[in-house]
Design a protein around this motif. Structure first.
Motif: not given
Length: 339
Positions: A11-36
């Motif tokens: 369990y403790s390792a799972s956040p690390d395996t998802r960290s890059s995806a989470k950061i990518s999703r954060e950047a893409i989501s915020a950027s997409a809505v800001a662009a709109i």
């Protein structure tokens, strides 16, 4: 004998395996809505020359500050798998208390404002305790608390809240510093602090863990009960502060001042990329969603459309935004990037 430690380690390792995806999703989501938002602002100039100006941008940021603060608390509750329907009543409570108790503009306002926030936080604590220990569904518990608070405010005020805006709240919402309104400077500061709390603290990681899998978080040593209760306290305090901001903005309080913010607070969180089931979401995405909804509302109001048509257009744009921000879209973008 070895199953529990193995579960904890995995369990403790799972956040690390998802960290890059989470950061990518954060950047893409915020950027997409800001662009709109940018496209909507500049595109509105084709409708009217008065739209898309700095004055409108400033208006969007000031009005958006209410929804950003409110959505921060709602987002934390949603992140842990809950939902807070008591926000309108708590906005009213914060506004009525700040106007009624501190409306004479005396020096005690600096001491009374935290007391108002503590009172709102205590109501949030009641909601959290009911959800965690009494096992009442968040939808029912917060709705019941909302009814109790709203009815109490009606009974105490007799339907007509008294008092005016304290000086400090009026200054926050109306004064300028270096040509920029204090409320906009406060919004920037709040966004930075909110992002740090949700994304860069142990408490933030605990909330993601609880929202993802409560039992796995408990096995990993996360204080699950505390992590589930505190978001309701923070959400209620944020709602109370929004009530104060509205008092400073309009120089008074009403019993219906929070009614228009419940659904937008949920919509901003979801549009920003959060899962309504918990465990996923970022504050930057929520901020983008709140600004998008505020931008949409100001443009529609400036055009002068009827309330019914405004609601239809807002619903359609929210639906389109949600469709564009689905997980499938992000997975395809990541696949393209890897190529």
């Amino acid at each position: 004998m070895t199953s529990a430690p193995h579960s904890s380690l995995s369990y403790s390792a799972s956040p690390d395996t998802r960290s890059s995806a989470k950061i990518s999703r954060e950047a893409i989501s915020a950027s997409a809505v800001a662009a709109i938002c940018v496209v909507m602002l500049f595109g509105s100039r084709f409708i009217s020359p008065s739209l898309g100006s700095w004055g409108q941008v400033e208006t969007v940021l000031v009005l958006g500050s209410f929804l950003v603060v409110l959505s921060f608390g709602q987002g934390l509750v949603v992140l842990t798998g809950g939902l807070d329907l008591s926000l309108p009543a708590l906005v009213t409570l914060g506004g009525v208390l700040s106007a009624g108790l501190i409306g004479d503009h005396n020096a005690a306002e600096f001491y009374m404002l935290p007391i108002v926030l503590l009172a709102c936080g205590a109501v949030g604590l009641l909601s959290g305790l009911g959800v965690v220990f009494l096992k009442v569904p968040p939808f029912i518990m917060t709705m019941a608390v909302s009814i109790i608070v709203a009815s109490s405010a009606l009974g105490v005020t007799g339907g007509s809240p008294r008092g005016a805006s304290p000086d400090v709240l009026s200054a926050l919402m109306k004064n300028h510093v270096l040509g920029i309104r204090w409320s906009i400077a406060f919004l920037v500061l709040f966004v930075v602090v909110g992002w740090l709390i949700q994304s860069r603290t142990i408490f933030g990681r605990y909330m993601y863990a609880v929202g993802t899998n409560v039992e796995a978080a408990r096995i990993a040593g996360v204080p699950v009960n505390l992590v589930r209760i505190l978001p309701y306290v923070i959400s209620a305090s944020c709602a109370g502060f929004v009530g104060m901001m509205l008092v400073g903005y309009s120089n008074g309080a009403t019993l219906r001042m929070g009614d228009d913010y419940l659904l937008p607070s949920i919509a901003a969180v979801v549009i920003g990329g959060s899962s309504i089931l918990g465990g996923r979401g970022t504050f930057l995405g929520t901020v983008s969603g709140a600004i998008l909804l505020t931008t949409l509302g100001t443009i529609i109001s400036a055009i002068g459309l009827s309330f019914g048509l405004r609601s239809i257009i807002e619903g359609l744009i929210i639906l389109v935004a949600l469709l564009l921000l689905r997980d499938e879209i992000f997975e395809r973008l990541r696949a393209i990037r890897k190529r």
